[in-house]
Design an enzyme around this catalytic site. Structure first.
Site, PDB file in Angstrom:
ATOM      1  N   PRO A 239      39.156  45.920   4.565  1.00  9.96           N
ATOM      2  CA  PRO A 239      40.073  44.997   3.867  1.00  9.96           C
ATOM      3  C   PRO A 239      41.511  45.504   3.845  1.00  9.96           C
ATOM      4  CG  PRO A 239      38.718  46.208   2.269  1.00  9.96           C
ATOM      5  CD  PRO A 239      38.270  46.655   3.633  1.00  9.96           C
ATOM      6  N   PHE A 240      41.718  46.767   4.273  1.00 12.13           N
ATOM      7  CA  PHE A 240      43.067  47.352   4.167  1.00 12.13           C
ATOM      8  C   PHE A 240      43.752  47.591   5.510  1.00 12.13           C
ATOM      9  CE2 PHE A 240      40.708  48.941   0.362  1.00 12.13           C
ATOM     10  CZ  PHE A 240      41.366  48.131  -0.552  1.00 12.13           C
TER      11      PHE A 240
ATOM     12  N   THR B 150      34.108  47.383   3.723  1.00  6.41           N
ATOM     13  CA  THR B 150      34.143  48.833   3.493  1.00  6.41           C
ATOM     14  C   THR B 150      34.891  49.149   2.198  1.00  6.41           C
ATOM     15  OG1 THR B 150      36.130  49.122   4.805  1.00  6.41           O
ATOM     16  CG2 THR B 150      34.031  49.370   5.956  1.00  6.41           C
ATOM     17  N   GLU B 151      34.452  50.254   1.571  1.00  9.61           N
ATOM     18  CA  GLU B 151      35.053  50.627   0.283  1.00  9.61           C
ATOM     19  C   GLU B 151      35.897  51.880   0.388  1.00  9.61           C
ATOM     20  OE1 GLU B 151      31.718  50.738  -2.377  1.00  9.61           O
ATOM     21  OE2 GLU B 151      31.281  48.635  -1.942  1.00  9.61           O
TER      22      GLU B 151
ATOM     23  N   ASP C 221      42.333  49.681  15.523  1.00 12.06           N
ATOM     24  CA  ASP C 221      41.763  50.707  16.393  1.00 12.06           C
ATOM     25  C   ASP C 221      41.043  51.788  15.585  1.00 12.06           C
ATOM     26  OD1 ASP C 221      42.814  49.406  18.599  1.00 12.06           O
ATOM     27  OD2 ASP C 221      44.719  50.471  18.449  1.00 12.06           O
TER      28      ASP C 221
ATOM     29  N   GLY D 233      44.334  44.802  12.813  1.00  8.83           N
ATOM     30  CA  GLY D 233      44.954  46.111  12.594  1.00  8.83           C
ATOM     31  C   GLY D 233      46.436  46.085  12.923  1.00  8.83           C
TER      32      GLY D 233
ATOM     33  N   GLY E 288      44.873  57.067  17.200  1.00  2.00           N
ATOM     34  CA  GLY E 288      45.454  56.753  15.899  1.00  2.00           C
ATOM     35  C   GLY E 288      45.015  57.674  14.778  1.00  2.00           C
TER      36      GLY E 288
HETATM   37  N1  LIG Z   1      37.951  50.402   2.518  1.00  2.00           N
HETATM   38  C1  LIG Z   1      38.773  51.264   3.096  1.00  2.00           C
HETATM   39  N2  LIG Z   1      39.695  51.926   2.367  1.00  2.00           N
HETATM   40  C2  LIG Z   1      40.568  52.773   2.942  1.00  2.00           C
HETATM   41  N3  LIG Z   1      40.580  53.062   4.258  1.00  2.00           N
HETATM   42  C3  LIG Z   1      39.694  52.438   5.027  1.00  2.00           C
HETATM   43  C4  LIG Z   1      38.749  51.516   4.497  1.00  2.00           C
HETATM   44  N4  LIG Z   1      37.995  51.048   5.519  1.00  2.00           N
HETATM   45  C5  LIG Z   1      38.439  51.656   6.628  1.00  2.00           C
HETATM   46  N5  LIG Z   1      39.455  52.480   6.361  1.00  2.00           N
HETATM   47  C6  LIG Z   1      40.240  53.330   7.285  1.00  2.00           C
HETATM   48  O1  LIG Z   1      41.505  52.691   7.504  1.00  2.00           O
HETATM   49  C7  LIG Z   1      42.072  53.190   8.712  1.00  2.00           C
HETATM   50  C8  LIG Z   1      42.946  52.159   9.372  1.00  2.00           C
HETATM   51  O2  LIG Z   1      42.230  51.021   9.595  1.00  2.00           O
HETATM   52  P1  LIG Z   1      42.424  50.029  10.793  1.00  2.00           P
HETATM   53  O3  LIG Z   1      42.246  50.699  12.068  1.00  2.00           O
HETATM   54  O4  LIG Z   1      41.514  48.889  10.498  1.00  2.00           O
HETATM   55  O5  LIG Z   1      43.920  49.503  10.642  1.00  2.00           O
HETATM   56  P2  LIG Z   1      45.324  50.009  11.178  1.00  2.00           P
HETATM   57  O6  LIG Z   1      45.418  51.485  11.141  1.00  2.00           O
HETATM   58  O7  LIG Z   1      46.336  49.237  10.454  1.00  2.00           O
HETATM   59  O8  LIG Z   1      45.340  49.518  12.652  1.00  2.00           O
HETATM   60  P3  LIG Z   1      45.458  50.302  14.036  1.00  2.00           P
HETATM   61  O9  LIG Z   1      44.363  51.323  14.019  1.00  2.00           O
HETATM   62  O10 LIG Z   1      45.220  49.207  15.044  1.00  2.00           O
HETATM   63  O11 LIG Z   1      46.816  50.908  14.114  1.00  2.00           O
HETATM   64  C9  LIG Z   1      40.887  53.562   9.582  1.00  2.00           C
HETATM   65  O12 LIG Z   1      41.059  54.857  10.060  1.00  2.00           O
HETATM   66  C10 LIG Z   1      39.667  53.467   8.677  1.00  2.00           C
HETATM   67  O13 LIG Z   1      38.913  54.647   8.730  1.00  2.00           O
HETATM   68  C1  LIG Z   2      62.628  54.065  20.808  1.00  4.14           C
HETATM   69  C2  LIG Z   2      61.991  52.932  21.575  1.00  4.14           C
HETATM   70  C3  LIG Z   2      60.540  53.073  21.654  1.00  4.14           C
HETATM   71  C4  LIG Z   2      59.861  52.010  22.519  1.00  4.14           C
HETATM   72  C5  LIG Z   2      58.501  52.512  22.849  1.00  4.14           C
HETATM   73  C6  LIG Z   2      57.540  51.494  23.338  1.00  4.14           C
HETATM   74  C7  LIG Z   2      56.303  52.184  23.859  1.00  4.14           C
HETATM   75  C8  LIG Z   2      55.071  51.593  23.273  1.00  4.14           C
HETATM   76  C9  LIG Z   2      53.829  52.207  23.842  1.00  4.14           C
HETATM   77  C10 LIG Z   2      52.667  51.833  22.993  1.00  4.14           C
HETATM   78  C11 LIG Z   2      51.476  52.662  23.284  1.00  4.14           C
HETATM   79  C12 LIG Z   2      50.380  52.388  22.306  1.00  4.14           C
HETATM   80  C13 LIG Z   2      49.250  53.314  22.521  1.00  4.14           C
HETATM   81  C14 LIG Z   2      48.155  53.013  21.541  1.00  4.14           C
HETATM   82  C15 LIG Z   2      47.669  53.897  20.729  1.00  4.14           C
HETATM   83  C16 LIG Z   2      46.572  53.612  19.769  1.00  4.14           C
HETATM   84  O1  LIG Z   2      45.433  54.311  20.149  1.00  4.14           O
HETATM   85  C17 LIG Z   2      46.951  54.078  18.366  1.00  4.14           C
HETATM   86  C18 LIG Z   2      45.940  53.565  17.375  1.00  4.14           C
HETATM   87  O2  LIG Z   2      46.139  52.231  17.103  1.00  4.14           O
HETATM   88  N1  LIG Z   2      48.259  53.579  17.984  1.00  4.14           N
HETATM   89  C19 LIG Z   2      49.250  54.415  17.767  1.00  4.14           C
HETATM   90  O3  LIG Z   2      49.127  55.595  17.801  1.00  4.14           O
HETATM   91  C20 LIG Z   2      50.583  53.789  17.453  1.00  4.14           C
HETATM   92  C21 LIG Z   2      51.625  54.291  18.422  1.00  4.14           C
HETATM   93  C22 LIG Z   2      52.875  53.450  18.378  1.00  4.14           C
HETATM   94  C23 LIG Z   2      53.943  54.055  19.221  1.00  4.14           C
HETATM   95  C24 LIG Z   2      55.259  53.344  19.136  1.00  4.14           C
END
Ligand SMILES: Nc1ncnc2c1ncn2[C@@H]1O[C@H](COP(=O)(O)OP(=O)(O)OP(=O)(O)O)[C@@H](O)[C@H]1O
Ligand SMILES: CCCCCCCCCCCCC/C=C/[C@@H](O)[C@H](CO)NC(=O)CCCCC
Ligand SMILES: [Ca+2]
Length: 568
Positions: A159-160, A190-191, A218, A260, A529
């Protein structure tokens, strides 16, 4: 060339009160307005046949692959004659009701551009009740025979994640589609972080399910991958701490409903980060294998990675952005600019095992797309090699000789196991990387000026080649290791001290006293990430270890002269 298979049904039915010739074969449902001239269908994607609609002066012809029918619904009298294809209502003429006693609605996948899928529907009416029932049961039988379609799914919602819309997105956009398709779901909101991972590891009764779905980004996908891989290895008696062990592939497919911040895995496997599109790929039972990297430190398992392993720039962006989670997805832009200005470089040694004897290079112009032959061929080659040598790396002596080592100062060390395409960078970190070829693209960005690094970064967002720069090199590898300068072997360290003793000592002091403003010695690894706790790592690619409810990015339609399925 795809030829229409034998017809199961051919009838005259009414669509929007106009007579249509409607046919059903094992592979296609078609409907064509009566009296329209035979139409040819010149557009077909390379690997699948989507729904086609061609209009001419005299009418239109529609073709829907049976594999892309979501469900069939029996309409009552009022629905059948009163409801439009788009779900709105129209006034019913008395004559229509009399003529059309029975009706059924077919829900199917419609492509709406930029790799997005939508759920469209068409209502067929006819005066013969028996015929109507025959149509409904025939279509249902066809759908029930598709063994790859999931019947029961385990769904985890974060949810977050992202903009905190996961729950709403699932309830409003995805759950109604699963219901229409007759999919049963067990939903867990998830909690806490790692709730889904731990539930999968120990509690979930996986035998009941045909797949696991995560609603989030991710990080949430990574939780599911960790839970499933861990469970599979433990059940199969595999020692996950041993980097040389071949891992057992997971049998359950994973679906991603994107909610996400980056949604890189969804984007790179479907072509868009749209919840409805992802839900439809799950419903039709798509399957896309995917490579997974295992990451170890001194024979201890750390994590799995499917997209990016990044040290230096991407590690620092992640570390900085984690403190700004409250900013939502914008935290990456903020920290990206900040880390670009900070311009830290890191010293260390990268060793890698080049991927040899397989198809593809990181500088190819061809892209990994739906039905990718590079992934299929390399998957076969690697499993044949594994059978021959009982390891997928070839005979031991040969493997040892093939390792390459590079020492240097790097702004970024990235390993992209897939393109890592995402809305921020639609072509990704390594545009020619493959989802399931058993390799990762190791990208080394050496120390350079801020201006040059900016040029390199900006090329991720344009058509220009980000690897065509003197300070960037890219290698397609099966395995790699990294040791930061201070973790190098004693002999390496001695050499370094002789070469550059003063700097070595100075940077160590500055690590202990960050206030002096000197560059730090260590970055962190960004592993899909998540921040890794160790900097010295050993990474190995496991070819096609997991499967997703996806089919890879579909090619745009290509012009081809087809046998005309409507000319019947
Ligand atoms: N209920 C929860 N409370 C807090 N954290 C949680 C919960 N459920 C999952 N998470 C954690 O939140 C983190 C981020 O979640 P998620 O990947 O869905 O979103 P995001 O980080 O915004 O997106 P992205 O990974 O695409 O950048 C995950 O690493 C996950 O382990
Ligand atoms: C100063 C100008 C900058 C312009 C740069 C543009 C380049 C963008 C490349 C994007 C690559 C994304 C790779 C993805 C990684 C994911 O596994 C990871 C988890 O969601 N995201 C990040 O780490 C988030 C990483 C976000 C990086 C910006
Ligand atoms: Ca790969």
């Amino acid at each position: 060339m795809e030829r229409p298979s034998r017809l199961l049904l051919l009838s005259e039915l009414r669509v929007r009160n106009a007579a249509h010739s409607v046919s059903l074969s094992r592979s296609l449902l078609t409907w064509k307005r009566r009296g329209s001239s035979p139409l040819y269908h010149p557009f077909r994607p390379r690997f699948c046949l989507p729904r086609l609609r061609r209009r001419s002066d005299s009418g239109s012809c529609h073709i829907v692959p049976v594999s892309e029918i979501i469900s069939v619904r029996e309409e009552d009298e009022e629905n059948g004659s009163g409801r439009r294809d788009d779900g709105s209502w129209k006034k019913i003429k008395e004559r229509d009701v009399k003529d059309c006693r029975q009706a059924f609605t077919v829900l199917y996948v419609e492509r709406s551009g930029q790799h997005r899928w939508r759920c469209a529907e068409v209502t067929f009416t006819c005066s013969d009740t028996t015929l109507c029932q025959r149509w409904i049961s025939n279509i249902r039988e066809q759908l029930a025979a598709i063994a790859s379609r999931p019947r029961r799914l385990l769904v985890y919602i974060n949810p977050f994640g992202g903009k905190r819309q996961g729950k709403r997105v699932y309830e409003q956009k995805v759950a109604p589609l699963f219901l229409q398709a007759g999919i049963f779901t067990d939903v867990i909101v998830t909690e806490y972080a790692n709730h889904a991972r731990d539930h999968l590891r120990t509690e979930a009764e996986l035998k009941q399910f045909d797949g696991v779905v995560c609603v989030g980004g991710d990080g949430m996908f990574s939780e599911i991958v960790h839970g499933l891989i861990w469970r599979t290895q433990i059940d199969g008696g595999v020692d996950v701490n041993c980097p040389d062990e071949a891992l057992l592939p997971c049998s359950l497919r994973i679906g991603i409903i994107p909610a996400g911040s980056t949604d890189c895995i969804c984007f790179a496997t479907v072509g868009t980060n749209d919840p409805v599109t992802s839900a439809l790929h799950i419903i039709v039972g798509d399957s896309q294998p995917m490579d997974v990297c295992s990451v170890h430190h001194n024979n201890t398992f750390l994590r799995y990675s499917v997209s990016l392993l990044g040290y230096g720039f991407y590690g620092d962006v992640l570390t900085d952005s984690e403190r700004k989670r409250w900013m939502g997805p914008a935290r990456y832009d903020f920290s990206g600019v900040k880390m670009f200005l900070t311009h830290h470089y890191y010293e260390g040694t990268v060793s890698y095992l080049p991927a040899r004897g397989i198809l593809g290079t990181p500088r190819d112009t061809a892209r990994c797309r739906s039905g990718c032959v590079v992934c299929q061929r390399n998957g076969q080659l690697l499993s044949e090699r594994a059978e021959r040598y009982e390891t997928d790396e070839g005979p031991d002596g040969e493997t040892e000789r093939e390792w390459r080592t590079i020492r240097g100062k790097f702004l970024a060390i990235n390993a992209a196991s897939m393109s890592c395409a995402c809305p921020r960078s639609p072509k990704g970190l390594s545009p020619a990387a493959h989802l399931a070829d058993g390799t990762t693209d190791l990208i080394l960005v050496r120390k350079c000026s801020r201006f040059d690094f900016l040029r390199h970064l900006l090329r991720h967002t344009s058509k220009d080649d980000q690897f065509d720069m003197t300070f960037v090199e890219v290698h397609r590898v099966r395995r790699f290791r990294f040791a930061p300068r201070h973790c190098q072997s004693d002999s390496d360290l001695e050499l370094d001290l002789q070469e550059n003793g003063k700097r070595q000592i100075f940077s160590q002091i500055c690590r202990d006293h960050p206030a002096c403003g000197c560059a730090p010695s260590y970055s962190s690894w960004n592993c899909d990430g998540e921040i890794l706790t160790h900097t010295a790592i050993d990474v190995r690619v496991h070819c096609q270890l997991v499967k997703l409810f996806a089919r890879g990015i579909e090619e745009p339609a290509v012009f081809e002269d087809l046998t005309n399925p409507c000319a019947i």
